[in-house]
Design a protein around this motif. Structure first.
Motif, short mmCIF file in Angstrom:
data_model
loop_
_atom_site.label_atom_id
_atom_site.label_comp_id
_atom_site.label_asym_id
_atom_site.label_seq_id
_atom_site.Cartn_x
_atom_site.Cartn_y
_atom_site.Cartn_z
N GLY A 52 41.13 46.61 47.51
CA GLY A 52 41.51 46.07 46.21
C GLY A 52 42.71 45.16 46.31
N LEU A 53 43.72 45.58 47.08
CA LEU A 53 44.90 44.74 47.24
C LEU A 53 44.55 43.43 47.93
N LEU A 54 43.74 43.51 49.00
CA LEU A 54 43.36 42.28 49.70
C LEU A 54 42.59 41.36 48.76
N ALA A 55 41.66 41.92 47.98
CA ALA A 55 40.90 41.10 47.03
C ALA A 55 41.81 40.46 46.00
N LEU A 56 42.77 41.22 45.50
CA LEU A 56 43.71 40.70 44.50
C LEU A 56 44.50 39.53 45.07
N MET A 57 44.99 39.67 46.30
CA MET A 57 45.77 38.59 46.89
C MET A 57 44.90 37.36 47.16
N LEU A 58 43.68 37.57 47.64
CA LEU A 58 42.81 36.44 47.94
C LEU A 58 42.43 35.67 46.67
N LEU A 59 42.09 36.39 45.61
CA LEU A 59 41.71 35.74 44.37
C LEU A 59 42.89 35.00 43.76
N THR A 60 44.08 35.58 43.88
CA THR A 60 45.27 34.91 43.36
C THR A 60 45.63 33.70 44.21
N ALA A 65 42.41 43.37 40.77
CA ALA A 65 41.50 42.45 41.45
C ALA A 65 40.30 42.13 40.57
N ALA A 66 39.77 43.13 39.88
CA ALA A 66 38.64 42.91 38.99
C ALA A 66 39.01 41.96 37.85
N ILE A 67 40.23 42.08 37.33
CA ILE A 67 40.71 41.17 36.28
C ILE A 67 40.71 39.74 36.80
N ASN A 68 41.21 39.56 38.01
CA ASN A 68 41.24 38.22 38.59
C ASN A 68 39.85 37.72 38.92
N ALA A 69 38.94 38.63 39.25
CA ALA A 69 37.56 38.22 39.49
C ALA A 69 36.90 37.70 38.21
N VAL A 70 37.23 38.32 37.08
CA VAL A 70 36.70 37.83 35.81
C VAL A 70 37.22 36.43 35.53
N HIS A 71 38.51 36.21 35.77
CA HIS A 71 39.07 34.85 35.61
C HIS A 71 38.34 33.86 36.51
N PRO A 81 44.86 51.03 40.78
CA PRO A 81 45.53 49.88 40.15
C PRO A 81 45.24 48.54 40.82
N TYR A 82 45.22 48.48 42.14
CA TYR A 82 44.97 47.20 42.80
C TYR A 82 43.52 46.75 42.60
N GLN A 83 42.60 47.70 42.62
CA GLN A 83 41.20 47.35 42.40
C GLN A 83 40.99 46.80 40.99
N ILE A 84 41.64 47.41 40.00
CA ILE A 84 41.47 46.94 38.62
C ILE A 84 42.10 45.56 38.45
N ALA A 113 33.55 39.46 46.70
CA ALA A 113 32.75 40.38 47.52
C ALA A 113 33.50 41.69 47.75
N LEU A 114 34.80 41.60 47.97
CA LEU A 114 35.61 42.82 48.14
C LEU A 114 35.64 43.64 46.86
N VAL A 115 35.72 42.97 45.71
CA VAL A 115 35.71 43.69 44.43
C VAL A 115 34.40 44.46 44.28
N ARG A 116 33.28 43.84 44.65
CA ARG A 116 31.99 44.53 44.57
C ARG A 116 31.95 45.75 45.51
N GLN A 117 32.56 45.61 46.68
CA GLN A 117 32.64 46.75 47.59
C GLN A 117 33.45 47.88 46.97
N CYS A 118 34.55 47.53 46.31
CA CYS A 118 35.39 48.54 45.65
C CYS A 118 34.60 49.29 44.58
#
Length: 407
Positions: free
Chosen positions: A231-239, A292-298, A287-290, A274-279
């Motif tokens: 989740g953290l990695l996904a959050l950082m990548l999407l940001t 990341a999901a917020i950023n995925a929606v954006h 918290p990091y997964q959520i 893709a990482l968010v879907r894995q999560c």
């Protein structure tokens, strides 16, 4: 070379300070000595490089110079009879054997700083100092404490690592989960400082963003079954995918709704999604997964107007329940304003105790402006301007204030 040798010293400091400290800690086993030696090496570079030119391997020069400073120090101390054995051992010892599968000095140093013997706030502060190269002033600002108080906290933390002989290694598999939370927090804080620098002229510190992402990838390799790591990695990548669109050519801040989404790095977007879907398949939200999901929606929205704010609000509701904090509540209020209108968002913002936080005042200013309450919005802009140390953010807020004055 653009900027000359002094500018190159600054670049190498930003990129290599943490690695140099980590290498010397592994070699000599003392954080304070390692940090002093690296600082001395950079001071020497400022003096010498303008005259001798930048060496072919600047980072190697820094590490070698710092290592020689430590060896010289131990040789001087070896002349004192009571320290002879210890000093001789330290400067003649073989390189320590690798005891874990992760051959990365900076990751080892993070786990050392995040040892449970240290208070959580000290874990984070010390790692930001050593790995991020942040100044004591910057860290004090992030923790909302005075600089002398933070300096004392850092001294105590380094002393405890030394006196308790806390090992410099990645812990064994059974101990990893207990150490994970502060480690993830530190990596994310390093990324945040890079994504929006807490002070200075530049909006973004690309070196810190890259280092945080690199450490996030290492952690994902080390702990592939931990969804919060993904989740953290996904959050950082999407940001990070939005970095090219976040600033104008002259360094001005561009908010998310105004960004040219064609400039986003769509490879990073795809990897993050893709990482968010894995999560989601893990079924253990954190918290990091959520986030990341917020950023995925954006990132799903081709234009800002197509953003699914109702879905974002549902995710913020989940995040606030799972990890309640005033900052999460502030971000949720922004989503409420998009779904229910600026009045509803402002009511939530005004219930928060975040008067020292510049983004609190910036959000209030925007909501008040949208409600046509220009005089109150102007005061909120002024409060936000007074509380930010980043030049790009300050200029953006000043433009918002000026737009009110022209209206």
């Amino acid at each position: 070379m653009p900027g000359g040798p002094v500018a190159e010293v600054e670049r190498v400091f930003r990129a290599e300070y943490g690695r140099a400290v980590a290498v010397l800690v592994r070699r000599f086993g003392d954080i304070e000595i390692a940090e002093e030696a690296v600082q001395d090496a950079f001071a020497a570079a400022v003096e010498r490089w303008p005259a001798t030119g930048v060496p072919p391997s600047p980072a190697g020069w820094i590490i070698t110079t710092a290592r020689n400073r430590v060896i010289d120090r131990f040789r001087r101390e070896a002349s004192r009879e009571d320290r002879h054995a210890q000093a001789a051992l330290l400067y003649t010892a073989e390189e320590p054997a690798e005891e874990d599968p992760v051959h990365d000095d900076r990751l080892r140093l993070i786990f050392t700083c995040c040892h449970p013997a240290l208070a959580p706030a000290s874990q984070v502060a010390l790692t930001l100092r050593l790995l991020g190269g942040l100044t004591t002033t910057e860290i004090a600002g992030a923790f909302l404490v005075t600089e002398p108080a933070m300096a004392q906290r850092l001294v105590r933390a380094k002393g405890k690592i030394r006196d308790a002989r806390i090992p410099y290694r990645v812990p064994k598999d059974a101990d990893l989960p207990d150490r994970l939370k502060p480690v993830l927090s530190v990596v994310y804080l390093i990324f945040n400082e890079g994504y929006t620098a807490s002070s200075g002229e530049r909006l973004i510190r690309e070196d810190l963003c890259a280092e945080a992402v690199r450490l996030g990838r290492l952690l994902a390799e080390l702990m592939p079954d931990e969804p919060e790591v993904k989740g953290l990695l996904a959050l950082m990548l999407l940001t990070e995918s939005r970095r090219a669109a976040r600033a104008t050519r002259d360094g001005g801040l561009v908010l998310l709704p105004d960004q040219d989404r064609g400039l986003w790095d769509h490879d990073l977007v795809a990897e993050g999604q893709a990482l968010v879907r894995q999560c989601l398949r893990h079924g253990r939200p954190g918290p990091y997964q959520i986030q990341a999901a917020i950023n995925a929606v954006h990132s799903d929205a081709p234009v800002a107007a197509a953003t699914d704010w109702s879905q974002i609000l549902r995710l913020y509701n989940q995040l606030l329940a799972l990890s309640p904090s005033p900052v999460v509540a502030l971000n949720r209020a922004v989503a409420v304003a998009e779904v229910e209108g600026p009045g509803a968002g402002l009511a939530l913002v005004d219930s928060l105790d975040l008067g020292g936080f510049h983004l609190f005042h910036a959000v209030r200013a925007d909501l008040l402006r949208r409600l046509g309450r220009d005089s109150e919005a102007a005061l909120a802009y002024e409060a936000a301007i007074a509380r930010t140390e980043n030049a790009a953010e300050r200029d953006f807020l000043r433009r918002g204030l000026q737009s009110l004055n022209r209206a």
